[in-house]
Motif scaffolding. Structure first.
Motif, PDB file in Angstrom:
ATOM      1  N   ASP A 166       0.814  -1.211   0.000  1.00  0.00           N
ATOM      2  CA  ASP A 166       0.000   0.000   0.000  1.00  0.00           C
ATOM      3  C   ASP A 166       0.848   1.262   0.000  1.00  0.00           C
ATOM      4  OD1 ASP A 166       0.721  -0.881   2.642  1.00  0.00           O
ATOM      5  OD2 ASP A 166      -0.613   0.633   3.461  1.00  0.00           O
ATOM      6  N   GLU A 226       3.145   1.833  -2.015  1.00  0.00           N
ATOM      7  CA  GLU A 226       3.535   2.101  -3.401  1.00  0.00           C
ATOM      8  C   GLU A 226       2.463   2.836  -4.187  1.00  0.00           C
ATOM      9  OE1 GLU A 226       6.524   1.146  -4.221  1.00  0.00           O
ATOM     10  OE2 GLU A 226       7.028  -0.543  -2.911  1.00  0.00           O
ATOM     11  N   VAL A 227       1.220   2.747  -3.736  1.00  0.00           N
ATOM     12  CA  VAL A 227       0.136   3.292  -4.540  1.00  0.00           C
ATOM     13  C   VAL A 227       0.012   4.790  -4.337  1.00  0.00           C
ATOM     14  CG1 VAL A 227      -1.096   1.109  -4.489  1.00  0.00           C
ATOM     15  CG2 VAL A 227      -1.590   2.833  -2.755  1.00  0.00           C
ATOM     16  N   ASP A 287      -2.918   0.440  -9.902  1.00  0.00           N
ATOM     17  CA  ASP A 287      -2.387  -0.302  -8.754  1.00  0.00           C
ATOM     18  C   ASP A 287      -2.079  -1.750  -9.132  1.00  0.00           C
ATOM     19  OD1 ASP A 287      -1.747  -1.427  -6.348  1.00  0.00           O
ATOM     20  OD2 ASP A 287      -3.749  -1.220  -5.467  1.00  0.00           O
ATOM     21  N   ARG A 309       6.378   4.044 -12.484  1.00  0.00           N
ATOM     22  CA  ARG A 309       5.574   4.992 -11.707  1.00  0.00           C
ATOM     23  C   ARG A 309       5.337   6.277 -12.499  1.00  0.00           C
ATOM     24  NH1 ARG A 309       4.321   4.706  -6.430  1.00  0.00           N
ATOM     25  NH2 ARG A 309       3.625   6.624  -5.413  1.00  0.00           N
ATOM     26  N   ALA A 325       1.962   1.474 -10.576  1.00  0.00           N
ATOM     27  CA  ALA A 325       2.608   1.179  -9.301  1.00  0.00           C
ATOM     28  C   ALA A 325       2.829  -0.317  -9.176  1.00  0.00           C
ATOM     29  CB  ALA A 325       1.753   1.674  -8.133  1.00  0.00           C
TER      30      ALA A 325
END
Length: 361
Positions: free
Chosen positions: A23, A25-26, A32, A314, A319
């Motif tokens: 989470d 990374e999002v 996602d 990214r 992500a």
């Protein structure tokens, strides 16, 4: 209470940030592929069941009916072989509180919360590292014979390896607690290697999550299956009313016959989507997929300059999960969640751009 930074420092072991999860990374505007929660969930019927439970919030939660429903779903003797938890992650904290292992072993690479919880409770942890060259397959002989607590994921996060139940059973022995994290087992068609219903394996505790398949990460609901005595010990370590009334409603709904049929269909669909993702990844000679046959709704990838690739992805709107926080893995690993084919095509196009300058292996 520890801040996230302090908890990360406490949980870190051997240079790995055990408190890092997908989470982190999002972000807004990103597709996602970092969190392993099934897209498009929770379904409307489940959201309605949860919403209907809100009328009972004035009363303290009563988990007896939900425990009986879970016991029935897995063929357990009764609700005393089930403990409902605030997500499977809470179960690892309860294990660390309730047990006093002399020699705790965590088989890595795997979900880092079991080791983080054990370390936070003051328990030393011995790591058994499965080898990439062997496809991260389980070798029961690698686990020390005197280990009195062994923790294993199946299928394993992040490797997506499904270990044969026969091999997992070899880890059991009198005087040892064997914890098998089956958080993603319901995403495997037919659940062929599950031990959730097994009552003949000494010291076995099986952990399950309802947050992945049903999109309930924000609600927190999971459970532990095992013999009555260890389940009772975990319950004594659990705070009162740890599982909320809406979470209990979700548990009952997700183990019903219609829900199980829907989950089974979703597992088959995920397997097809994973096969498509793997076919697209074959276009990238510098990218290697871990394991012989990934079985979970995510895949582990090895590539040169994975950190740079992750940053480039990214910037391109995708992500993915860094995997160098998992013991046994290094900076050349990334984990990618399985999504529908349209999303996979977009990801593959972005990956082509992000890896354009990588050398071929």
């Amino acid at each position: 209470m520890l801040t996230p930074t302090e908890r990360g420092a406490q949980a870190a072991g051997g240079g790995y940030d055990l408190a890092h999860h997908g989470d982190a990374e999002v972000g807004e505007g990103l597709v996602d592929l970092a969190v392993n929660v099934r897209a498009g969930t929770p379904p409307p019927w489940l959201a309605e069941r949860i919403a209907a439970s809100l009328s009972g919030l004035a009363a303290y939660p009563d988990g007896r009916a939900a425990r009986r429903a879970v016991a029935l779903r897995h063929g357990r003797a009764d609700e005393r072989e089930v403990l409902l938890t605030a997500g499977a992650a809470e179960a690892f904290v309860l294990l660390a509180r309730a047990l006093r292992p002399r020699h705790a072993v965590v088989v890595h690479p795997q979900f880092t919360e079991p080791e983080a919880a054990l370390r936070a409770a003051g328990h030393p942890v011995h790591r058994v590292l499965l080898a990439a060259a062997d496809g991260f397959r389980l070798d029961p002989a690698a686990v020390p014979a005197d280990a009195d607590l062994v923790v294993l994921g199946n299928p394993t996060n992040p490797t997506s390896v499904l270990h044969p139940a026969s091999l997992v059973r070899e880890l059991a022995r009198p005087g040892r607690t064997l914890v098998v994290d089956e958080a993603f087992m319901d995403a495997v068609p037919g659940e062929p290697e599950s031990l959730a219903a097994a009552r003949d394996v000494p010291g076995l505790l099986v952990l399950r999550s309802l947050t992945k398949t049903w999109g309930l990460a924000g609600l927190r609901i999971g459970y532990v299956l095992g013999a009555r005595e260890p389940i009772a010990a975990l319950e004594r370590a659990q705070p009162l009313w740890a599982v909320s009334t809406p979470a209990l409603a979700a548990a009952r709904a997700c183990v019903g016959a219609d829900a199980l049929a829907e989950a089974a269909a979703a597992a088959v669909e995920a397997a097809a989507d994973r096969a498509y993702l793997l076919s697209r990844l074959r276009d990238f000679p510098a990218v290697r997929v871990a394991g012989d046959s990934p079985a979970a709704p995510f895949v582990l990838l090895r590539m040169p300059a994975a950190g740079q690739v992750r940053t480039r992805l990214r910037a391109l709107g995708y992500a993915v999960r860094r995997a160098d926080t998992f013991p046994g893995l290094g900076p050349d690993w990334l984990r990618v969640a399985v999504r529908d084919r349209r999303t996979t095509d977009g990801f593959a196009n972005a990956l082509a751009t992000a890896t354009a300058e990588l050398p071929a292996p």
